[in-house]
Write an enzyme that holds these catalytic residues in place. Structure first.
Site, PDB file in Angstrom:
ATOM      1  N   GLN A 123     -23.052  51.059 -24.800  1.00 24.16           N
ATOM      2  CA  GLN A 123     -23.347  50.435 -26.096  1.00 24.16           C
ATOM      3  C   GLN A 123     -22.045  50.269 -26.881  1.00 24.16           C
ATOM      4  O   GLN A 123     -21.293  51.223 -27.059  1.00 24.16           O
ATOM      5  CB  GLN A 123     -24.347  51.297 -26.882  1.00 24.16           C
ATOM      6  CG  GLN A 123     -24.766  50.717 -28.206  1.00 24.16           C
ATOM      7  CD  GLN A 123     -25.579  49.422 -28.068  1.00 24.16           C
ATOM      8  OE1 GLN A 123     -26.489  49.326 -27.255  1.00 24.16           O
ATOM      9  NE2 GLN A 123     -25.234  48.411 -28.861  1.00 24.16           N
ATOM     10  N   ASP A 156     -25.715  43.871 -18.764  1.00 24.67           N
ATOM     11  CA  ASP A 156     -25.183  43.127 -19.925  1.00 24.67           C
ATOM     12  C   ASP A 156     -24.574  41.792 -19.508  1.00 24.67           C
ATOM     13  O   ASP A 156     -24.330  40.923 -20.347  1.00 24.67           O
ATOM     14  CB  ASP A 156     -24.090  43.954 -20.616  1.00 24.67           C
ATOM     15  CG  ASP A 156     -24.612  44.695 -21.835  1.00 24.67           C
ATOM     16  OD1 ASP A 156     -25.692  44.327 -22.324  1.00 24.67           O
ATOM     17  OD2 ASP A 156     -23.926  45.623 -22.293  1.00 24.67           O
ATOM     18  N   LYS A 210     -34.087  49.694 -27.073  1.00 23.25           N
ATOM     19  CA  LYS A 210     -33.982  49.305 -25.660  1.00 23.25           C
ATOM     20  C   LYS A 210     -34.746  50.301 -24.782  1.00 23.25           C
ATOM     21  O   LYS A 210     -35.462  49.910 -23.863  1.00 23.25           O
ATOM     22  CB  LYS A 210     -32.501  49.226 -25.245  1.00 23.25           C
ATOM     23  CG  LYS A 210     -31.800  47.994 -25.834  1.00 23.25           C
ATOM     24  CD  LYS A 210     -30.292  48.047 -25.692  1.00 23.25           C
ATOM     25  CE  LYS A 210     -29.651  46.859 -26.418  1.00 23.25           C
ATOM     26  NZ  LYS A 210     -28.180  46.942 -26.496  1.00 23.25           N
TER      27      LYS A 210
END
Ligand code: NAD
Length: 290
Positions: free
Chosen positions: A96, A119, A52
């Protein structure tokens, strides 16, 4: 023989678009910044977060991975999360997952402010798609968003289509169901307790498999005369340790019209969606979005 719908050609266009938008934001004084929180040494998470970061830097944004030890206290974790949540130089923020056991009760989706929630897990973003948004206003969960992008880029009409989503997770199945509904598909959401899944799938125009079981869906789930479109979300390992999806590619190739491969399909789209969400969050924050 099915056509493989790959992410690569789509990716190129989106990367160019994001790079341009990022350059414009920089010109106006803001470099989009993604803040990642990573707890422990879970090896897939180390790979995901590093990919990412590389992607954000490729489009001209910045990304910092804040690493905390696996035994970090809840107090320290929350203190750092709040610091990033309140930092005006952080445009996108996510934790995460999975978190270690002693932190797994925390609802991090609600702890990240909705406007930085790249997200798409915050209740306010989820409510927006519940209320009919197709991603115009809300930050939409990345994997379902990427699947919609793929379908659109391939000119696959969704209106009036029968779509079957297999898997009811918060990150894939449920938001996928809502987005497809918002694009006027007729959606059936299936899961581990669904009866006669094969028959339900045989009746579908589009099947989205998000199960997490290697090569689960084979040609016995299909109706070859229906020219079905198969979207494979799964990331699994087969008996030889190779990455494979939830769909048995060899088995279905001659029984469907379009299939997304694993690897090279949905997985790549997820990271592109994260980039899109970061740019959108940044534009929203500086009031650039009309
Ligand atoms: P999950 O474990 O949270 O959910 C799996 C779902 O599958 C559940 O809702 C369950 O009811 C359903 N299921 C299990 N067995 C079934 C069966 N026999 N018949 C019908 N339904 C069944 O998983 P998830 O987080 O949604 O992920 C699913 C898969 O997608 C995993 O392989 C994961 O690695 C992958 N994934 C990929 C991406 C990506 O970027 N490509 C992103 C997220 C998840």
């Amino acid at each position: 023989m099915a056509t493989l719908l790959r992410a690569a050609p789509i990716s190129q266009r989106i990367v160019e678009d994001l790079t341009q938008k990022c350059a414009e934001l920089k010109k106006s004084g803001t470099t989009p910044h993604l803040q990642v929180m990573l707890v422990g040494e879970h090896s897939p998470s180390l790979i995901y977060t590093s990919n990412k970061k590389k992607f954000m830097e490729k489009i001209g944004a910045t990304c910092d991975i804040h690493k905390l030890p696996a035994d970090v206290s809840e107090e320290e974790f929350i203190r750092d999360l709040k610091r990033f949540a309140n930092d005006k130089n952080v445009n996108g923020l996510f934790v995460q997952l999975p978190l270690p056991k002693h932190l797994s009760h925390l609802d991090v989706g609600q702890m990240v402010p909705y406007e930085k929630d790249v997200d798409g897990f915050h209740a306010q973003n989820l409510y927006a798609i519940m209320a009919g948004d197709t991603g115009q206003k809300a930050l939409v969960p990345c994997t379902p968003k990427g699947i919609i992008t793929m379908l659109k880029e391939a000119n696959i009409e969704l209106e009036g289509k029968k779509a079957v989503v297999i898997g009811r997770s918060m990150i894939v199945g449920k938001p996928m169901m809502l987005l497809l509904t918002n694009f006027n598909a007729t959606v059936t959401l299936c899961h581990s307790r669904t009866k006669d899944l094969q028959r339900v799938c045989q009746d579908a125009d589009i099947i989205i498999a998000a199960i997490g079981r290697a090569k689960f869906l084979d040609n016995s789930f299909l109706s070859p005369q229906k020219n079905q479109i198969l979207i494979d979300v799964g990331i699994n390992h087969d008996e030889n340790g190779n990455v494979c999806g939830d769909i048995d590619q060899d088995s279905v190739m001659d029984f469907c019209e379009i299939l997304t491969p694993v690897p090279g399909g949905v997985g790549k789209m997820t990271i592109l969606s994260l980039g899109e969400n970061l740019i959108k969050a940044t534009e929203n924050q500086i009031g650039k979005l009309k």
